[in-house]
Design a protein around this motif. Sequence first.
Motif, short mmCIF file in Angstrom:
data_model
loop_
_atom_site.label_atom_id
_atom_site.label_comp_id
_atom_site.label_asym_id
_atom_site.label_seq_id
_atom_site.Cartn_x
_atom_site.Cartn_y
_atom_site.Cartn_z
N ILE A 52 0.88 -1.17 0.00
CA ILE A 52 0.00 0.00 0.00
C ILE A 52 0.92 1.22 0.00
O ILE A 52 1.87 1.30 0.79
CB ILE A 52 -0.99 -0.03 1.20
N ILE A 53 0.67 2.12 -0.96
CA ILE A 53 1.53 3.29 -1.11
C ILE A 53 0.70 4.52 -0.74
O ILE A 53 -0.32 4.79 -1.37
CB ILE A 53 2.06 3.39 -2.56
N LEU A 54 1.11 5.20 0.31
CA LEU A 54 0.29 6.27 0.87
C LEU A 54 1.04 7.59 0.90
O LEU A 54 2.28 7.61 0.88
CB LEU A 54 -0.15 5.87 2.29
N PRO A 55 0.32 8.72 0.95
CA PRO A 55 1.01 10.01 0.95
C PRO A 55 1.75 10.30 2.25
O PRO A 55 1.44 9.72 3.29
CB PRO A 55 -0.13 11.02 0.76
N ALA A 56 2.71 11.23 2.17
CA ALA A 56 3.41 11.64 3.39
C ALA A 56 2.58 12.67 4.16
O ALA A 56 2.80 12.90 5.33
CB ALA A 56 4.77 12.23 3.03
N LEU A 57 1.62 13.28 3.48
CA LEU A 57 0.78 14.30 4.13
C LEU A 57 -0.54 13.68 4.59
O LEU A 57 -1.16 12.94 3.84
CB LEU A 57 0.48 15.44 3.14
N GLU A 58 -0.93 14.00 5.79
CA GLU A 58 -2.19 13.48 6.33
C GLU A 58 -2.86 14.57 7.16
O GLU A 58 -2.18 15.45 7.71
CB GLU A 58 -1.93 12.30 7.28
N PRO A 59 -4.17 14.48 7.34
CA PRO A 59 -4.81 15.40 8.28
C PRO A 59 -4.33 15.12 9.70
O PRO A 59 -4.18 13.96 10.10
CB PRO A 59 -6.30 15.06 8.16
N LEU A 60 -4.11 16.19 10.44
CA LEU A 60 -3.65 16.07 11.84
C LEU A 60 -4.54 15.13 12.65
O LEU A 60 -4.06 14.32 13.45
CB LEU A 60 -3.63 17.47 12.46
N ASN A 61 -5.86 15.23 12.42
CA ASN A 61 -6.80 14.48 13.25
C ASN A 61 -6.64 12.97 13.17
O ASN A 61 -6.99 12.26 14.10
CB ASN A 61 -8.24 14.87 12.91
N VAL A 62 -6.12 12.48 12.03
CA VAL A 62 -5.90 11.04 11.90
C VAL A 62 -5.01 10.56 13.04
O VAL A 62 -5.25 9.51 13.65
CB VAL A 62 -5.27 10.71 10.52
N PHE A 63 -3.99 11.36 13.36
CA PHE A 63 -3.05 10.95 14.41
C PHE A 63 -3.52 11.37 15.80
O PHE A 63 -3.27 10.67 16.78
CB PHE A 63 -1.65 11.47 14.09
N LEU A 64 -4.20 12.53 15.86
CA LEU A 64 -4.73 12.96 17.16
C LEU A 64 -5.67 11.90 17.70
O LEU A 64 -5.60 11.50 18.86
CB LEU A 64 -5.52 14.26 16.98
N ARG A 65 -6.57 11.42 16.82
CA ARG A 65 -7.54 10.41 17.24
C ARG A 65 -6.92 9.02 17.29
O ARG A 65 -7.31 8.18 18.10
CB ARG A 65 -8.73 10.39 16.27
N ARG B 208 -6.99 4.84 8.11
CA ARG B 208 -7.75 5.90 7.43
C ARG B 208 -8.07 5.48 6.00
O ARG B 208 -9.20 5.60 5.53
CB ARG B 208 -6.92 7.21 7.45
N SER B 209 -7.08 4.92 5.30
CA SER B 209 -7.27 4.50 3.91
C SER B 209 -8.25 3.31 3.83
O SER B 209 -9.08 3.24 2.92
CB SER B 209 -5.91 4.13 3.32
N TYR B 210 -8.13 2.39 4.77
CA TYR B 210 -9.01 1.20 4.84
C TYR B 210 -10.48 1.65 4.93
O TYR B 210 -11.35 1.15 4.23
CB TYR B 210 -8.60 0.39 6.06
N ILE B 211 -10.70 2.66 5.77
CA ILE B 211 -12.07 3.17 5.94
C ILE B 211 -12.49 3.97 4.71
O ILE B 211 -13.58 3.78 4.17
CB ILE B 211 -12.17 4.07 7.21
N GLN B 212 -11.60 4.84 4.25
CA GLN B 212 -11.93 5.70 3.09
C GLN B 212 -12.29 4.85 1.86
O GLN B 212 -13.12 5.25 1.06
CB GLN B 212 -10.74 6.61 2.78
N ASN B 213 -11.66 3.70 1.73
CA ASN B 213 -11.94 2.82 0.58
C ASN B 213 -13.03 1.79 0.90
O ASN B 213 -13.18 0.79 0.18
CB ASN B 213 -10.65 2.13 0.13
N SER B 214 -13.76 2.03 1.98
CA SER B 214 -14.92 1.21 2.39
C SER B 214 -14.59 -0.26 2.62
O SER B 214 -15.46 -1.12 2.54
CB SER B 214 -16.05 1.28 1.35
N VAL C 59 -9.99 1.14 14.08
CA VAL C 59 -10.86 1.39 12.91
C VAL C 59 -12.13 2.11 13.37
O VAL C 59 -12.52 3.13 12.79
CB VAL C 59 -11.17 0.07 12.16
N ALA C 60 -12.72 1.63 14.45
CA ALA C 60 -13.94 2.28 14.96
C ALA C 60 -13.62 3.69 15.46
O ALA C 60 -14.37 4.62 15.23
CB ALA C 60 -14.54 1.42 16.07
N GLN C 61 -12.49 3.83 16.10
CA GLN C 61 -12.08 5.13 16.64
C GLN C 61 -11.93 6.19 15.54
O GLN C 61 -12.18 7.35 15.75
CB GLN C 61 -10.72 4.96 17.30
N LEU C 62 -11.52 5.73 14.35
CA LEU C 62 -11.35 6.67 13.24
C LEU C 62 -12.61 6.76 12.36
O LEU C 62 -12.57 7.26 11.25
CB LEU C 62 -10.13 6.30 12.39
N GLY C 63 -13.72 6.21 12.88
CA GLY C 63 -15.01 6.40 12.21
C GLY C 63 -15.47 5.23 11.36
O GLY C 63 -16.49 5.31 10.68
#
Length: 419
Positions: free
Chosen positions: A38-51, A85-91, A289-293
Amino acid sequence: MYTSVKGTEEYLFDDAVIFRSIENKARRLFTLYGYSEIILPALEPLNVFLRGVGGTSDIVTRQMFRIHQKEDIVLRPEGTSQVVRSYIQNSLDKKKEFVKFFYLGAMYRGENPQKGRLREFHHIGLEVLGSGSPYVDAEVISLGEYFLKQELGITDFTLQINSIGCSADKERFSGLVKRKGEALAGRLCGACRTRLQENPLRVLDCKNPECKKNIAAVRVNAQDYLCSACMTNFQRVQEVLNRVNVRYEIKDTLVRGLDYYTGIVFEFVTASLGTQDALGAGGRYDGLVAQLGGTQTPACGCAFGVERLMLMLKKTAEVPVSVSEKVFCAPLDAASSQKAFELAALLRKNGIPADMDYTGRSLKSQLRYSQKNNVTIVIIIGEEERTSGIYTVKNMKTSEQIKVPEAELAAKVKEILTT
Ligand code: HAM
């Protein structure tokens, strides 16, 4: 003169070869075990890590590189929350997909740099989502061990494991640590006194040497906080590891510094890198996974620090050598450079690694260069060779010189290289 940013590293020559060989070995091995990249960006929303990682962890409170204040974008400090985050975003959570991912890439933490602790470093990570089976924990752990030992030849490490249990167990564990910790609060460092209030388990992870000694008294046994399901799971993982001869020790103070862990946690630690002793680490994170929605999905994974693996490999003898050209085309004068250029191209077209001199050196210095760079064959091109179309081929291993016509050059060179 400009210099690189403190806490970043760059790899030239053999270092680049070692770096890529670690990655290539990981890629090959993890694919063999059914993991897909899985190839993911270096940039992410702060909240992904806060949560995900947690608002009281060092990574989030002190070390995050925020690069865009308005949109709260950060350079990723770790990969697990991002994969989730990606797992959830891709359903994939909705489809209840069981997936095994691996990733390779740079992570960023605003640490105080020291040996083995960088501000930009690289992870090789594994994440398995969609199963709570203890065989998954055992696979991730045993694959990590196999990667270090068999693929990389690193043997100087200990595998430490523990279980911090499900969220109810973690609460119990936290309560016990808080009670025991408060009894010796006067002897704990300032940070740990705060941790006792905010996130008591973190006390067990303190790196302050004096405090660490005192904290050793805060021992809590897994039996005192694990529910029967988590205890059975912990034992089952141990049984599977025993069956496949993976050696480990149980470390009851191992809790890890990221909030998302539940159940098994583990670290591969070494005595040969000083204080930055973890080569890789991971655990189960059934709540993330549940924690991130997303929908409730059990998961487990681990990540290795490539730079620490490099430090280990450099301590052992077997360091790969840079790929250097096997054949070197040596023009004797400026007019022969054109022919050298053509012959090098001809050899490369035939799949033979070749290069030529671009610096106008004497033949003597070209031969010295070739010797130093493990060149096997030097092709000497002067006026005589150009006019006859027959070239001098010097075998650097035997010092033997033969004359070869251009039409037979590629075949002859191949023959010498394979003998
Ligand atoms: P972590 O323990 O923070 O875990 O990092 C994993 C590994 O990355 C460490 O064991 C170490 O080898 C390396 N590492 C960490 N910080 C640095 C640094 N500043 N400089 C150099 N190397 C470093 C995680 O990040 C989790 N995401 C692991 C995981 C995956 N858990 C479940 N899945």
